[in-house]
Design a protein around this motif. Structure first.
Motif: not given
Length: 299
Positions: A256-270
């Motif tokens: 799976e090549p990606w430009y992007g990835v899942a959020d970091l836990r406890d990160e802001n939602h911006n």
């Protein structure tokens, strides 16, 4: 009218569905073999979903743009929408997805998203393009999720195969916690090796995600017989996921090549600050290509 589009040459027959612009088949005529996972709802019902406008999950199922909340499911909405077939001949086709009222309730930008498939000899190239037709910068992620069968050498299965990277390097692995990045990073994840043996236990903690790597391609190869290999090339893609479903012992692996990835836990939602998100100025086009090639050693 059929929702399946077929590309074909002397070597390959490739099938793509208008639903999600999703690749459904990579059939090699000489080998008489299907290289793409054919889907099984008890294991994983998809084949090769297109990930847009996010990759992975956003924390708590929502994100914010200019203090407005929007909800998105894992990997975004493109994989579950019908894409319009714009052009097709025997070797190439283009699908298009345009913003509409429904997408604007989930993703507040005006865009045109294209998926381009093209075959040449034993290689399939796949290009994702995003046009910004908004009046401001837009932000997004995009990625691929094809599953490849690990049975292309007779009487073999998943754990008979290895992944050989094009470069020897110290891979940096981003670790997951229930679908989100935990914040932990495993340095030199392959201990200096250039290969990753496919073992079911390797994926007990979900996908392997590599960041900051030099390799531009990898080969899926049987450890007992290297006469045939499947190569995925992903030059300039910043992240790479490798996955097979936990506990299913299935004979496929997703590259799976990606430009992007899942959020970091406890990160802001911006959303504008989301790690690896792409920023695209108005009237500009983003483009990224990867390829899948079946290679015979003696050819």
């Amino acid at each position: 009218m059929s929702k399946i589009v077929t590309l074909e040459n002397a070597v390959l027959q490739v099938k793509i569905s208008k639903n999600g612009a999703e690749l459904h088949s990579i059939y090699h005529k000489q080998h008489q073999h299907e290289y793409l996972w054919q889907g099984d709802k008890e294991v994983w019902g998809r084949h090769a979903p297109v990930l847009f406008p996010i990759v992975g999950q956003v924390e708590d199922g929502f994100y914010e743009v200019d203090d407005v909340k929007y909800k998105l499911p894992q990997h975004g909405f493109a994989r579950d929408m019908e894409h319009k077939l714009i052009t097709q001949d025997e070797l190439r086709c283009i699908f298009e997805l345009r913003f509409d009222h429904d997408t604007m309730t989930k993703f507040p930008y005006k865009f045109v998203f294209r998926t381009i498939y093209e075959i040449k000899n034993s290689k399939l190239s796949i290009t994702y393009q995003v046009d910004n037709i908004d009046t401001e910068d837009i932000y997004f992620s995009v990625g691929a999720h094809p599953g490849f069968n690990t049975d292309f050498i007779k009487n073999t299965s998943f754990e008979d195969y290895t992944i050989e990277f094009s470069e020897q390097e110290k891979f940096q692995r981003l670790l997951l916690d229930n679908g989100l990045r935990s914040g932990a990073i495993q340095e030199d994840a392959l201990n200096g090796a250039q290969t990753l043996d496919l073992k079911f236990d390797t994926f007990k903690d979900d996908a392997i995600i590599f960041d900051h790597f030099k390799s531009e391609s990898l080969d899926i190869v049987c450890r007992h017989d290297d006469s045939r290999k499947l190569r995925v090339a992903f030059k300039d893609w910043p992240l790479l996921g490798i996955w097979t479903p936990v506990g299913k012992r299935a004979d496929f692996v997703c590259i799976e090549p990606w430009y992007g990835v899942a959020d970091l836990r406890d990160e802001n939602h911006n959303f504008k600050e989301k790690y690896a998100n792409q920023k695209l100025p108005k009237e500009e086009t983003f483009s990224a290509t990867f390829s899948v090639e079946i290679i015979d050693k003696d050819e």
